[in-house]
Design a protein around this motif. Structure first.
Motif, PDB file in Angstrom:
ATOM      1  N   GLN A   1      -1.601  11.346  -9.422  1.00 25.40           N
ATOM      2  CA  GLN A   1      -2.411  11.628  -8.238  1.00 25.40           C
ATOM      3  C   GLN A   1      -1.549  11.851  -7.000  1.00 25.40           C
ATOM      4  O   GLN A   1      -1.856  12.684  -6.150  1.00 25.40           O
TER       5      GLN A   1
ATOM      6  N   GLN B   1       0.852  -1.184   0.000  1.00 18.74           N
ATOM      7  CA  GLN B   1       0.000   0.000   0.000  1.00 18.74           C
ATOM      8  C   GLN B   1       0.888   1.234   0.000  1.00 18.74           C
ATOM      9  O   GLN B   1       1.929   1.267   0.661  1.00 18.74           O
TER      10      GLN B   1
ATOM     11  N   GLU C   1      -5.583   0.492  -6.355  1.00 18.38           N
ATOM     12  CA  GLU C   1      -6.996   0.542  -5.965  1.00 18.38           C
ATOM     13  C   GLU C   1      -7.143   1.499  -4.793  1.00 18.38           C
ATOM     14  O   GLU C   1      -6.567   1.276  -3.722  1.00 18.38           O
ATOM     15  N   ASP C   2      -7.889   2.564  -5.008  1.00 17.75           N
ATOM     16  CA  ASP C   2      -8.126   3.553  -3.960  1.00 17.75           C
ATOM     17  C   ASP C   2      -9.521   3.317  -3.382  1.00 17.75           C
ATOM     18  O   ASP C   2     -10.523   3.496  -4.085  1.00 17.75           O
ATOM     19  N   PRO C   3      -9.625   2.892  -2.121  1.00 10.16           N
ATOM     20  CA  PRO C   3     -10.950   2.599  -1.552  1.00 10.16           C
ATOM     21  C   PRO C   3     -11.852   3.825  -1.496  1.00 10.16           C
ATOM     22  O   PRO C   3     -13.080   3.684  -1.433  1.00 10.16           O
ATOM     23  N   TYR C   4     -11.254   5.020  -1.537  1.00 15.30           N
ATOM     24  CA  TYR C   4     -12.059   6.239  -1.510  1.00 15.30           C
ATOM     25  C   TYR C   4     -12.501   6.663  -2.910  1.00 15.30           C
ATOM     26  O   TYR C   4     -13.389   7.500  -3.050  1.00 15.30           O
ATOM     27  N   ARG C   5     -11.844   6.095  -3.946  1.00 15.93           N
ATOM     28  CA  ARG C   5     -12.214   6.377  -5.342  1.00 15.93           C
ATOM     29  C   ARG C   5     -12.234   5.070  -6.118  1.00 15.93           C
ATOM     30  O   ARG C   5     -11.443   4.871  -7.044  1.00 15.93           O
ATOM     31  N   PRO C   6     -13.117   4.131  -5.765  1.00 19.52           N
ATOM     32  CA  PRO C   6     -13.087   2.806  -6.403  1.00 19.52           C
ATOM     33  C   PRO C   6     -13.413   2.839  -7.887  1.00 19.52           C
ATOM     34  O   PRO C   6     -13.121   1.882  -8.603  1.00 19.52           O
TER      35      PRO C   6
ATOM     36  N   SER D   1      -3.137   5.944   0.562  1.00 20.73           N
ATOM     37  CA  SER D   1      -4.421   5.248   0.693  1.00 20.73           C
ATOM     38  C   SER D   1      -4.637   4.216  -0.400  1.00 20.73           C
ATOM     39  O   SER D   1      -5.666   3.534  -0.425  1.00 20.73           O
TER      40      SER D   1
END
Length: 475
Positions: free
Chosen positions: A77, A8, A30-35, A11
């Motif tokens: 990003q 990781q 894979e961003d859990p806040y921007r799946p 995030s």
């Protein structure tokens, strides 16, 4: 030894590996806040992370691209370090490279490159010169936009980066480098990127790399539009003072030509000698001699390669490689001659994985095809190793001396001792870019040939540092 890479970064979770290059691995992120947003995570290799200059260049790329925003520049990003591993988090560009556009009508190619030229102009205005523009650094986003990527060796006239970017290390890729890049790199400016754009468009419209011919387009491909030829030759002027002065100036010239071409109906058809549509014999061939289950596994990819647009051909190339089974070799080999030029690379890549004896003859026949000759040589060498035809195929791929660069990896893979002898003899006279390419190819050599190159190049690699040392360390 297992490489311990972070799972990781910030995030973003690091998922499966998508690819790797000389300096870095690329994983899906894979961003859990921007799946809903596909991401790529670029992780610097552990051996490269021990080189302070490489780390600085890598992180500078992240700083640069996060500051530059344009629809045709890859978007970063985040960047930084996770433990000892430098990383970049950027948008995932799943559409493949511009290589799938080889042989398109000139007007279509020009339209595709207008956006990236605008993006480069934004970078140039910020004081950034890419210095390594080539087809593999022009990638398609999911929405079809073509984006400029990989600013890792850029020249940046800014603050702390000056010490790195003003070093005397020659950077770039042979075939797309402007003449001044072979001299003092500190004299390079935005016009080097203009030269690379001209070289890319020349190669994709004529089917022949400009560096191999250095002739006007019509000498290579009869019927080439004269107005477009004049624009390309100005962009390819060896003297920077006579070259098109900027990416935006080149874009404006091409857009003006495009307006005239559209009004007169020029440039909308492939030039003579290019096959871009599939005739009836090809469609018949696609339907016969199918191995069991091939229709379900390969049919969609073959249809896209045969008659689909550029976007579908790009996706089909990777899909075909993954879906092909060992029993599909003869079937795929039979399609090579009938497949459009712009799609043959996909079949060659698939045959490298599953082809057998029956694939060697048609692949050898493609060694004269500028679109696919490197992929064909790679496939021949891999098949030869798999089926025990090393000696015969080594002889077929051999050339006097070092020969063509695009054969180097294939010749090395087959243990061509004459190539090694030629490399060692020519080593003192090779430029830095050629030495790096040779060391990358030498990674394919079997021992003890690989050890000979490693030993012979070691002293020079340690002394010169930079890209030569990186390539040598991977031997």
């Amino acid at each position: 030894m297992t490489l311990m890479l972070p799972r990781q970064v910030g995030s973003v979770r690091v998922r499966e590996r998508l690819g790797e290059g000389g300096m870095a691995f690329v994983h899906r992120g894979e961003d859990p806040y921007r799946p809903d947003r596909p991401l790529a995570v670029k992780l610097l290799r552990p051996e490269a992370a021990r080189d302070a200059e490489l780390v600085q260049r890598f992180l500078r790329e992240g700083q640069l691209l996060k500051a530059l925003r344009h629809p045709h520049l890859v978007e970063v990003q985040d960047f930084g370090r996770s433990g000892s591993t430098p990383y970049l988090v950027m948008e995932l560009l799943p559409g493949g490279s511009v290589k799938a556009c080889l042989g398109e009508p000139p007007a279509t190619l020009v339209r595709r490159l207008l956006g990236p030229m605008e993006g480069l102009h934004v970078a140039h205005e910020a004081g950034v010169v890419h210095r390594d523009l080539k087809p593999s650094n022009l990638l398609f986003a999911a929405d079809g936009r073509l984006k400029v990527t990989d600013f890792g060796v850029c020249l940046w006239e800014g603050a702390e980066a000056t010490r790195v970017t003003r070093s005397r290390m020659v950077v770039g890729t042979v075939g797309y480098m402007a003449p001044e890049q072979h001299g003092d790199p500190r004299r390079v400016d935005r016009r080097a990127d203009v030269y690379a754009l001209g070289a890319i468009l020349f190669e994709f419209a004529t089917g022949t790399p400009y560096a191999q011919v250095q002739l006007p387009p019509a000498s290579v491909r009869p019927g080439f539009p004269p107005g477009l030829a004049a624009i390309l030759m100005q962009a390819l002027a060896p003297d920077p003072g006579r070259r098109t002065p900027s990416a935006m100036a080149l874009r404006d010239q091409l857009e003006a030509w495009l307006e005239r071409a559209e009004a007169a109906g020029w440039g909308e058809q492939p030039l003579p000698g290019f096959q871009t549509s599939v005739d009836q014999p090809t469609r018949t061939l696609l339907k016969r001699a199918e191995p069991e289950g091939a229709s379900e596994r390969l049919g969609p990819y073959l249809d896209a390669l045969a008659s689909g647009g550029v976007g579908s051909r790009r996706a089909a190339a990777e899909g075909l490689r993954q879906a092909a089974h060992s029993g599909d070799g003869a079937y795929l080999a039979g399609l090579l001659e009938q497949t459009p030029e712009s799609a043959r690379f996909a079949l060659a890549n698939a045959l490298a994985e599953v082809g057998g004896e029956e694939a060697l003859a048609p692949l050898l026949g493609l060694l004269e095809d500028p679109f696919v000759r490197q992929e064909a040589a790679e496939a021949v060498s891999r098949i030869a190793l798999r089926i025990g035809r090393v000696d015969a195929m080594r002889s077929r791929l051999a050339e006097p001396g070092l020969g063509n660069v695009w054969r180097w990896s294939a010749r090395a893979r087959l243990g061509d001792g004459s190539w090694v002898e030629s490399l060692l003899a020519a080593w003192p006279s090779l430029g830095e870019a050629q030495r790096v390419q040779a060391l990358e190819a030498a990674r394919e050599l079997p021992e003890p040939l690989r050890g000979r190159v490693r030993e012979a190049a070691g002293t020079e690699a340690q002394r010169r540092g930079g890209r030569i040392r990186e390539a040598w360390a991977r031997l």
